[in-house]
Structure formats: C-alpha cells, structure tokens
Design a protein around this motif. Sequence first.
Motif, PDB file in Angstrom:
ATOM      1  N   ILE A  30      44.135   8.473   5.517  1.00 36.07           N
ATOM      2  CA  ILE A  30      42.853   9.037   6.009  1.00 36.07           C
ATOM      3  C   ILE A  30      42.248   7.745   6.477  1.00 36.07           C
ATOM      4  O   ILE A  30      41.629   7.626   7.297  1.00 36.07           O
ATOM      5  N   SER A  61      43.351   6.446   9.628  1.00 35.04           N
ATOM      6  CA  SER A  61      42.728   7.345  10.996  1.00 35.04           C
ATOM      7  C   SER A  61      41.477   6.891  11.350  1.00 35.04           C
ATOM      8  O   SER A  61      40.972   6.793  12.321  1.00 35.04           O
ATOM      9  N   GLU A  62      40.718   6.309  10.107  1.00 33.74           N
ATOM     10  CA  GLU A  62      39.170   6.120  10.543  1.00 33.74           C
ATOM     11  C   GLU A  62      39.090   4.721  10.988  1.00 33.74           C
ATOM     12  O   GLU A  62      38.083   4.436  11.839  1.00 33.74           O
ATOM     13  N   SER A 113      36.033  10.625  18.402  1.00 31.77           N
ATOM     14  CA  SER A 113      36.173   9.521  17.344  1.00 31.77           C
ATOM     15  C   SER A 113      35.053   9.431  16.351  1.00 31.77           C
ATOM     16  O   SER A 113      35.618   9.237  15.043  1.00 31.77           O
ATOM     17  N   ARG A 121      33.701  12.215  15.157  1.00 28.87           N
ATOM     18  CA  ARG A 121      34.330  13.464  14.230  1.00 28.87           C
ATOM     19  C   ARG A 121      35.211  12.986  13.038  1.00 28.87           C
ATOM     20  O   ARG A 121      35.215  13.467  12.056  1.00 28.87           O
ATOM     21  N   CYS A 122      36.092  11.955  13.544  1.00 32.00           N
ATOM     22  CA  CYS A 122      36.885  11.388  12.472  1.00 32.00           C
ATOM     23  C   CYS A 122      36.217  10.854  11.460  1.00 32.00           C
ATOM     24  O   CYS A 122      36.751  10.884  10.418  1.00 32.00           O
ATOM     25  N   PHE A 123      35.079  10.284  11.393  1.00 31.39           N
ATOM     26  CA  PHE A 123      34.384   9.762  10.500  1.00 31.39           C
ATOM     27  C   PHE A 123      33.488  10.675   9.637  1.00 31.39           C
ATOM     28  O   PHE A 123      33.080  10.763   8.473  1.00 31.39           O
ATOM     29  N   LYS A 159      34.997  15.749   5.643  1.00 31.29           N
ATOM     30  CA  LYS A 159      35.816  16.888   5.877  1.00 31.29           C
ATOM     31  C   LYS A 159      35.894  17.489   4.139  1.00 31.29           C
ATOM     32  O   LYS A 159      37.029  16.973   3.773  1.00 31.29           O
ATOM     33  N   TYR A 207      43.742  16.515   9.882  1.00 31.84           N
ATOM     34  CA  TYR A 207      42.553  16.685  10.851  1.00 31.84           C
ATOM     35  C   TYR A 207      41.877  15.396  11.625  1.00 31.84           C
ATOM     36  O   TYR A 207      41.870  15.562  12.711  1.00 31.84           O
ATOM     37  N   LYS A 208      41.941  14.697  10.613  1.00 30.80           N
ATOM     38  CA  LYS A 208      41.403  13.322  11.069  1.00 30.80           C
ATOM     39  C   LYS A 208      42.385  12.680  12.116  1.00 30.80           C
ATOM     40  O   LYS A 208      42.040  11.960  13.341  1.00 30.80           O
ATOM     41  N   CYS A 233      41.946  14.324  15.730  1.00 30.83           N
ATOM     42  CA  CYS A 233      40.826  13.812  16.188  1.00 30.83           C
ATOM     43  C   CYS A 233      41.133  12.330  16.881  1.00 30.83           C
ATOM     44  O   CYS A 233      40.735  12.139  18.111  1.00 30.83           O
TER      45      CYS A 233
END
Length: 185
Positions: free
Chosen positions: A35, A38-39, A91, A93-95, A98, A154-155, A158
Amino acid sequence: MEEQKLKKINQQKNKHTDDLIDHYWGSINYVSGLIKASEIKAGLILSFYGILLNFTYNYLEMVLAEASNKPFLYVLLAAWFLCTATSIYFSVRCFMPKIEAKYEKNVFFFGDVISKFGNVKEFAKTFHAISCDEDQLFDQLGQQIYIISKIAAYKFSCVNKALRFLAIGLLLLLVIMGSYMLVSI
C-alpha cells in the motif's frame, strides 16, 4: 516419561503457533508495504506532472499561436489534456482512504476498535479474549489480511491506470511537439 512427552508436544505446538502468528503478521506487514509503495508511486507520478506542466506552460503560448492555423493541433492538445487530467485523477485516487466497512467487526481494524467494541476497557477485554483463543485470533488476522489486500489491489489498479494515461499523454506530447516543429518550418 509421559509428562516429558506431553511437555515436548506442547512446546512444539506453541512453537507452531508462534510461527503462524509471525506468518500472519508478516503477511499484514508485507501488504501494508505494498500500500505504501503504491502511494509512493502515485506521488512520483504527481511530482513528474508538476515538472511537466511547468515546462509545457512555458511553451503553451507558442503552440497555441501555431494551433490557431492548424486545428488538428487543438485536437491533439485536447487529447493530451484529457490524458493528463485522467492520469492525475487516478494518482490522487490512490491517496484517498479506502476503508472496507462491510465486513465483520475486527479487533485489528482501527475503525472497528473505536466504534464497535464499546469503551476502552470493553475493547481490552475483547482483545485479550480473542488473543487467547487461537481460532478467533487467526480468523481475525486472516480477515485483516484479506481486507488490506483488497485495498492494496485497488491502489495498484489506480497507479497502473495513472501510468497508462501518463504514457499515452507523453506520446501525444511528442506528437504535438513534432507537429509543431513540422508546421513551424
């Protein structure tokens, strides 16, 4: 003699339980690391756009002046803008947090800890009871691994979309620059 065999069996069982707990927590830490990764990737994409948009802003006036004579440059610019905006959207949305809330309450999920287990003393009692019951403990840990894996997937989805639109946008930007140079000759 029997007592020593029983003691040895219990030690092996405890060792296996300790190994399982390490395995579950290792899995949770691994997925949590995904996670974070990805961020970080989404942040790098946004940083790249900061540099790219600053650069394009400096040359936008010249390209727009040339585009007034060539409408296909407007189409290319619009397509580039849409790709860039879409990539930035994914990008960001990744932050966005969720939180999966449609599952059973879990003593390892921060949202449930403060909202579904009563006050601090009630939570502490429930946490201790679950920690002492191996079946419940592993069930709760397994559920948490599933939920954070779903969040990580999900991340990363994105980030993948952001990268795809970034690549398309860069390709379009190259075509725009090539067209601009050909037209201005």
